[in-house]
Motif scaffolding. Structure first.
Motif, PDB file in Angstrom:
ATOM      1  N   UNK A 169       0.853  -1.192   0.000  1.00 56.19           N
ATOM      2  CA  UNK A 169       0.000   0.000   0.000  1.00 56.19           C
ATOM      3  C   UNK A 169       0.885   1.237   0.000  1.00 56.19           C
ATOM      4  N   UNK A 170       0.278   2.381  -0.292  1.00 52.44           N
ATOM      5  CA  UNK A 170       1.070   3.606  -0.408  1.00 52.44           C
ATOM      6  C   UNK A 170       1.623   4.075   0.948  1.00 52.44           C
ATOM      7  N   UNK A 171       1.103   3.508   2.037  1.00 47.94           N
ATOM      8  CA  UNK A 171       1.692   3.843   3.334  1.00 47.94           C
ATOM      9  C   UNK A 171       2.812   2.871   3.703  1.00 47.94           C
ATOM     10  N   UNK A 172       3.139   2.009   2.762  1.00 46.03           N
ATOM     11  CA  UNK A 172       4.236   1.074   3.006  1.00 46.03           C
ATOM     12  C   UNK A 172       3.820  -0.217   3.676  1.00 46.03           C
ATOM     13  N   UNK A 173       2.554  -0.315   4.050  1.00 50.09           N
ATOM     14  CA  UNK A 173       2.119  -1.578   4.644  1.00 50.09           C
ATOM     15  C   UNK A 173       1.915  -2.608   3.533  1.00 50.09           C
ATOM     16  N   UNK A 174       1.956  -3.847   3.935  1.00 47.97           N
ATOM     17  CA  UNK A 174       1.902  -4.924   2.955  1.00 47.97           C
ATOM     18  C   UNK A 174       0.705  -5.809   3.284  1.00 47.97           C
ATOM     19  N   UNK A 175      -0.192  -5.964   2.318  1.00 49.44           N
ATOM     20  CA  UNK A 175      -1.318  -6.860   2.546  1.00 49.44           C
ATOM     21  C   UNK A 175      -1.131  -8.102   1.698  1.00 49.44           C
ATOM     22  N   UNK A 176      -1.298  -9.226   2.354  1.00 52.01           N
ATOM     23  CA  UNK A 176      -1.056 -10.518   1.717  1.00 52.01           C
ATOM     24  C   UNK A 176      -2.319 -11.343   1.862  1.00 52.01           C
ATOM     25  N   UNK A 177      -2.661 -12.075   0.823  1.00 51.23           N
ATOM     26  CA  UNK A 177      -3.736 -13.030   1.012  1.00 51.23           C
ATOM     27  C   UNK A 177      -3.395 -14.332   0.316  1.00 51.23           C
ATOM     28  N   UNK A 178      -3.922 -15.383   0.923  1.00 52.31           N
ATOM     29  CA  UNK A 178      -3.816 -16.692   0.289  1.00 52.31           C
ATOM     30  C   UNK A 178      -5.171 -17.343   0.450  1.00 52.31           C
ATOM     31  N   UNK A 179      -5.514 -18.215  -0.463  1.00 49.68           N
ATOM     32  CA  UNK A 179      -6.883 -18.708  -0.506  1.00 49.68           C
ATOM     33  C   UNK A 179      -7.197 -19.768   0.520  1.00 49.68           C
ATOM     34  N   UNK A 200       3.398   4.367  -4.600  1.00 46.93           N
ATOM     35  CA  UNK A 200       2.790   5.565  -5.194  1.00 46.93           C
ATOM     36  C   UNK A 200       3.212   5.682  -6.652  1.00 46.93           C
ATOM     37  N   UNK A 201       4.514   5.558  -6.881  1.00 46.27           N
ATOM     38  CA  UNK A 201       5.040   5.738  -8.239  1.00 46.27           C
ATOM     39  C   UNK A 201       4.560   4.643  -9.196  1.00 46.27           C
ATOM     40  N   UNK A 202       4.230   3.480  -8.618  1.00 42.35           N
ATOM     41  CA  UNK A 202       3.824   2.359  -9.473  1.00 42.35           C
ATOM     42  C   UNK A 202       2.449   2.578 -10.076  1.00 42.35           C
ATOM     43  N   UNK A 203       1.771   3.594  -9.592  1.00 39.46           N
ATOM     44  CA  UNK A 203       0.379   3.794 -10.001  1.00 39.46           C
ATOM     45  C   UNK A 203       0.192   5.232 -10.491  1.00 39.46           C
ATOM     46  N   UNK A 204       0.494   5.502 -11.766  1.00 41.55           N
ATOM     47  CA  UNK A 204       0.412   6.873 -12.289  1.00 41.55           C
ATOM     48  C   UNK A 204      -1.007   7.408 -12.153  1.00 41.55           C
ATOM     49  N   UNK A 205      -1.136   8.623 -11.567  1.00 40.88           N
ATOM     50  CA  UNK A 205      -2.463   9.137 -11.217  1.00 40.88           C
ATOM     51  C   UNK A 205      -2.795  10.406 -11.975  1.00 40.88           C
ATOM     52  N   UNK A 206      -4.078  10.658 -12.061  1.00 43.56           N
ATOM     53  CA  UNK A 206      -4.528  11.948 -12.561  1.00 43.56           C
ATOM     54  C   UNK A 206      -4.923  12.840 -11.390  1.00 43.56           C
ATOM     55  N   UNK A 207      -5.440  12.226 -10.339  1.00 39.83           N
ATOM     56  CA  UNK A 207      -6.003  12.998  -9.240  1.00 39.83           C
ATOM     57  C   UNK A 207      -5.189  12.810  -7.961  1.00 39.83           C
ATOM     58  N   UNK A 208      -4.892  13.882  -7.326  1.00 43.79           N
ATOM     59  CA  UNK A 208      -4.138  13.818  -6.076  1.00 43.79           C
ATOM     60  C   UNK A 208      -5.109  13.889  -4.903  1.00 43.79           C
ATOM     61  N   UNK A 209      -5.174  12.842  -4.116  1.00 43.71           N
ATOM     62  CA  UNK A 209      -6.069  12.850  -2.958  1.00 43.71           C
ATOM     63  C   UNK A 209      -5.294  13.048  -1.673  1.00 43.71           C
ATOM     64  N   UNK A 210      -3.991  12.935  -1.748  1.00 35.06           N
ATOM     65  CA  UNK A 210      -3.171  13.323  -0.597  1.00 35.06           C
ATOM     66  C   UNK A 210      -1.769  13.661  -1.106  1.00 35.06           C
ATOM     67  N   UNK A 211      -0.919  14.050  -0.177  1.00 34.04           N
ATOM     68  CA  UNK A 211       0.411  14.519  -0.583  1.00 34.04           C
ATOM     69  C   UNK A 211       1.197  13.432  -1.292  1.00 34.04           C
TER      70      UNK A 211
END
Lengths: 788, 290
Positions: A473-483, A589-600
């Protein structure tokens, strides 16, 4: 992190009462109770609900006649096998005939469980009793049939043979025959099964919470049975208070009926199993009778082994032949049998179905093989450990192909293990060589002590595959899932450890989700000690993929070569160049090129934030937005963990009470990810092994009534019965997976009966051929051996 | 099912008079199990947990008057000196939670042959206090158990207390279970030495339709002790005497085979427990000044 004794991240939540079990959910839901058969075998003549209809709070009563579409068909035979030509599965609600006490006949939906139970009590069912078939002897007799169209009550006969066992035994210098049996037992999760279904009429979709070991497969089954597009069904497994195998069976009748009723009524519906229902309508295991012939040479080496056994599969075979197939193959343990022939018959009885329970057919097989080893040692007067050493597969012979087919339909090939080293460790741990003098000294004081050994090999990490998804995630946390699902084994901790290491982040930043089809749709399930091997490998591979992507983006941002970068504590930096770094959140953040800035943070990824390459698309070719990835692990075959247990018991010369003085374990599950979790698994397994050896049994009477269907008389061991467990690890990494792990979930339980039987035999001086054994039974054996 | 909740003893007795078929409910450790298993559906439950008068114990001279609502936990913590046999048996009941709920009065009310308090109460020679709106009477424990799970109380009566003389000599209790903790007895045995009257009393559990004494074994042992002047000399008991006592205790039992053990095992274990408890109790007596 890998290899560290990390405390389980699950525990603060579970131990402080914040667990979310099935029964904690759905307080707004209608409640379900079932009319269940009081007869082991009967025809249903009539179901009269008239007296029940006036009850305030009753919503609906359903019987077989109400079932529509594919819900009126028998439940699926989950694991078909070519030799299972008489497979039978039940209907969700009985269609005219019941085949065990506890089979569901009518479903009552009401405002709460109290009302539902009252209604159940008012429904009159008229039965025409049929002769019940209880126990293997009655089943083999074939005088009465469980299913009228299954001759001799035989569901399947299966034979596997390597070499000519009969000839090898005939030609051997020594021969022995043994008759051995093991009683029924069962998984006893803290919370039984349970299902909560919510139907969203606008969306025409189902959200089902169920206490299962395979949420993805339950999802498919519900969609198929209810004829709903599979994308309209999601299945979530909450905390489930243990599974131990019983919850791998699916769909249970209730897993179809509860969602079916929720859709029909347009209201949430919930059913939670009570303990009596768990005893009489879930599943049991163990329950086999073995006839063994063995031939061996003067040194005690096996020349040929022929095993014929009968497996009591209960009333139906929804899980196919998995348990007896495992018994027939895993019986061999760490030994070379010479020529080997095994034949089993899977037999119907009018009792609860038999499906895997932790150990899954292995405790029976291990008991048989270890009794054979002890019988050879006794016959030839050779030390019991020496006989084992002489028959071991040697480390240089790995991978070792037994020439048999395993439960995954693939060749039985051991990938790794060093059995002589394991036994040497165990002998040192328990003081094997010093025991003779201890026994003699105890004897002199009028005490009876004995020592026993049990060695096993456990096929773990069965395929076909598992997958993992990981997103930074953009806050540096990592979410993992397995089935696959978790039953409390510490998967969240173990998988987070793997990801933290592979990705280079702090473990606290990693959150793991299991068993939620909204998060991950492709999976097999949690069974066969496979999570560390399968999902562990899958999330490791996934983390490597995401790491590579992160490094590529970071290399661009830092204007450095990928090979010069490292990730430490979530920071990507140029090796040896402090100050030049970027954190993983920023890379996300950089991995996801955006049009809209919702935070810094997001502003840094918008179109005017920095220089752009006008010739390249914002998302590079072949890439996808987001710092995430998915990968799968699918091995060519199972891994094979192994272990050896040594037990010292003392039996009371007068009361025949049996006390365990010492319990030693040497365990090889390959590379250990978290020793604390592995030891916890061993502790729990040993507790269940002790249970199966000394306490737990299913007491059916001849009419098929389960006499001890409660915790008053079904004896689980308490802390007062579980010995202090001494553990030593041997790590022989598996060559089959990226982590070298082999699985540890079931290990502790497997050699319990084998080792404890051997120890009692050593203390008493006569053969122990039936387990479990109670003081009353040991007393009886003593009398039969003309003592006192 | 009606649920009657009394808050005073007189209310409770009136309710019992009104509805004699109401089942008294104390800790619920027997009654709730039976209801849960659907073994009985009484028309009414009479909840006595709010009746304060039942919660107390007191001394009247050297007799303990143990209110029917006193829990096993309190027996263990407060009466270990006065009623050692009962305290020992109480320690073997269920788990701490069960001991916090379960009561000796409830155990007597259920009158199950497997109840843990029966053998020590038989051995101690307790009396049971039964009350109704018409008055209070006491029944000797020897006459209390009348059949499988039935007792001498009338339908309009409640068990209000147990009267037990404070121990004058060593008491012992032994229980064979199917597991170390949280078990129903396979068989159990209680023994009390009464040096003041030169008598030995016993109680057998789980090995006959009712809890019972091994009367013949008691007489045999008591007269042997007297004959050899052993009450005075406190000399060691002959092995043959102890063994014969065990055999005679065994002869008093009428056990059955069930899921917890065979009749043969129950008989054998009773003989063993009789020998052991006698050995322990006599060692106490020989070593003590009691």
């Amino acid at each position: 992190m890998f290899g560290q004794r990390i405390r389980r991240v699950e525990d603060p939540r579970l131990l402080s009462g914040r667990g979310r079990y099935l029964d904690d959910l759905g307080h707004d839901a209608l409640a379900v109770a079932f009319v269940r058969s009081p007869h082991a075998h009967a025809r249903i003549v009539d179901i009269d609900v008239s007296a029940a209809l006036a009850v305030d709070g009753l919503v609906a009563i359903y019987t077989y006649d109400d079932l529509d579409g594919r819900t009126s068909e028998p439940l699926p035979l989950l694991i078909p096998h070519p030799t299972l030509n008489q497979g039978r599965t039940p209907y969700p609600l009985a269609d005219g005939e019941v085949n065990h006490v506890g089979e569901a006949i009518a479903m009552v939906v009401a405002s709460d469980r109290y009302v539902a139970e009252d209604v159940v009590g008012l429904i009159q069912v008229e039965y025409e009793p049929l002769p019940p078939v209880v126990g293997l002897a009655a089943s083999r007799d074939g005088d009465a049939l469980v299913h009228a169209d299954v001759p001799g009550n035989v569901a399947a006969t299966m034979v596997q043979e390597v070499g000519d066992a009969a000839a090898a035994i005939a030609a051997a210098a020594h021969r022995a025959t043994l008759s051995l049996s093991i009683e029924r037992s069962a998984s006893m999760p803290m919370e039984g099964k349970g299902v909560l279904a919510r139907w969203d009429a606008d969306d025409e979709s189902l959200l089902v919470h169920t206490s299962t070991q395979s949420s993805t497969s339950v999802r498919q089954a519900i969609a198929a049975k209810l004829s709903i597009p599979v994308d309209r069904v999601e299945v979530v497994t909450p905390d489930i208070g243990g599974g131990f195998g019983v919850k791998i069976v699916h769909p249970w009748p209730e897993e179809i009926l509860v969602p079916w009723a929720a859709r029909r009524l347009g209201q949430p519906v919930k059913w939670v199993e009570d303990r009596r229902e768990h005893f009489i309508s879930s599943a049991h295991e163990r329950g086999q009778l073995h006839e063994v012939e063995v031939g061996y040479d003067d040194d005690g080496r096996l020349c040929g082994l022929s095993v014929r056994f009968w497996h009591d599969n209960g009333a139906y075979t929804p899980y196919g032949l998995i348990v007896p197939i495992i018994t027939s193959t895993q019986l061999l343990g760490p030994y070379k049998p010479g020529a080997y022939r095994v034949e089993f018959q899977s037999m119907y009885t009018n009792t609860v179905i038999v499906t895997p329970y932790r150990g899954a057919g292995r405790p029976q097989g291990c008991f048989v093989m270890e009794r054979v080893m002890d019988a050879i040692a006794a016959d030839l007067g050779i030390d019991r450990a020496v006989v084992r050493e002489r028959n071991f597969i040697q480390p240089a012979e790995m991978p070792y192909d037994h020439g048999l087919m395993f439960q995954d339909g693939r060749p039985l090939v051991y990938d790794s293990g060093d059995f002589p080293a394991s036994l040497a460790k165990l002998k040192a741990l328990v003081g094997w060589d010093e025991f003779d003098s201890f026994r003699a000294a105890a004897r002199a004081e009028g005490r009876r002590v004995g020592i026993g050994l049990g060695c096993y090999v456990e096929g773990t990490g069965v395929g076909p595959y598992e997958g993992g998804h990981l997103r930074v995630e953009t806050d540096g946390s990592v979410v993992v899932s397995t089935g696959l699902t978790s039953q409390g084994q510490g998967h969240q901790t173990m998988l987070a450890q793997i990801v933290a290491d592979e990705l280079g982040v702090e473990m606290e930043r990693v959150r793991v989700t299991t068993g939620d089809t909204r998060r991950f749709k492709y999976a097999v399930g949690t069974f066969a000690s496979r999570t560390a091997v399968m999902s562990g490998s899958a999330v490791a591979l996934t983390a490597r993929k995401v790491r590579a992507k992160a490094l590529k983006i970071a290399a661009n941002a830092l204007e450095a070569a990928v090979d010069d970068l490292e990730i430490v504590d979530g920071q990507i930096r140029v090796k040896g160049s402090p100050g030049s770094e970027i954190d993983l959140g920023s890379v996300a953040v950089l991995s996801n090129p955006l049009r809209y800035a919702f935070d810094a943070g997001a502003a840094r990824a918008t179109q005017f934030a920095g220089p752009v390459d006008p010739t390249a698309p914002p998302v590079p070719e072949g890439e996808q937005p987001g710092l995430e990835g998915t990968d799968y692990y699918s091995p060519v075959g199972s891994t094979f963990a192994n272990g050896m247990h040594a037990v010292v018991v003392e039996t009371d010369p007068e009361t025949a009470e049996i006390n365990i003085l010492r319990y030693c374990v040497v365990h090889d599950c390959g590379t250990v990810i978290n020793p604390m979790i592995v030891e916890g698994q061993i502790h729990g397994g040993v507790a269940q092994g002790v249970a199966g050896a000394l306490y737990e049994r299913m007491e059916y009477d001849d009419a098929g009534q389960l006499l001890n269907a409660s915790y008053m008389d079904f004896l689980m061991p308490y802390a007062s019965e579980v010995p202090h467990i001494e553990i030593d690890h041997l790590e022989t990494p598996s060559p089959l997976n990226p982590l070298g792990v082999k699985g540890a979930g079931e290990a502790g339980v497997i050699p319990g009966s084998a080792a404890i039987a051997a120890a009692i035999e050593d203390a008493e001086g006569f053969a122990i051929t039936t387990m479990p054994i109670s003081p009353s039974q040991l007393f009886d054996l003593r009398r039969r051996h003309c003592e006192r | 099912m009606e649920f009657l909740a009394a808050t005073t003893l007189s209310d409770a007795l009136a309710a019992k008079r009104e509805q004699p078929e109401a089942v008294p409910l104390m800790g619920g450790t027997d009654v709730m199990v039976e209801l849960n298993f659907d073994r009985r559906r009484p028309p009414a439950l009479l909840d006595l947990t709010g009746v304060r008068e039942l919660d107390e114990w007191s001394m009247d001279g050297d007799v303990v008057r143990l209110g029917a609502g006193v829990t096993y936990t309190r027996v263990i913590e407060e009466l270990g000196q006065a009623l050692p046999g009962l305290a020992m048996a109480s320690r073997t009941v269920g788990s701490p939670q069960i001991r916090n709920r379960g009561t000796v009065g409830g155990n007597l009310g259920a009158a199950s042959p497997a109840g843990d308090s029966h053998p020590p109460l038989l051995a101690a020679g307790a009396k049971i206090e039964l009350a109704s709106v018409t008055g209070t009477r006491t029944v000797s424990i020897d006459d209390f158990y009348t059949g499988v799970k039935s007792h001498a109380g009338r339908p309009d009566e409640l068990i209000t207390a147990v009267l037990v003389r404070s121990a004058r000599g060593p008491q012992q209790f032994s229980k064979i279970g199917t597991r170390n903790a949280m078990v129903i007895a396979v068989s159990s045995f209680g023994l009390a030495l009464h040096p003041d009257v030169k008598r030995v009393r016993t109680g057998i559990g789980s090995a006959a339709p009712t809890p019972r004494r091994a009367v013949e074994a008691e007489s045999f042992l008591s007269s042997a002790l007297e004959e050899h002047d052993l009450w005075e000399t406190r000399a060691a008991l002959a092995d043959s005497l102890v063994r014969e006592f065990g055999e005679r205790v065994k002869a008093a039992a009428r056990p059955i085979d069930d899921v917890r053990g065979t009749a043969a095992y129950r008989l054998h274990s009773l003989a063993v427990m009789a020998r052991r408890t006698l050995g322990w109790a006599w060692a106490d007596y020989a070593g003590g000044t009691a």
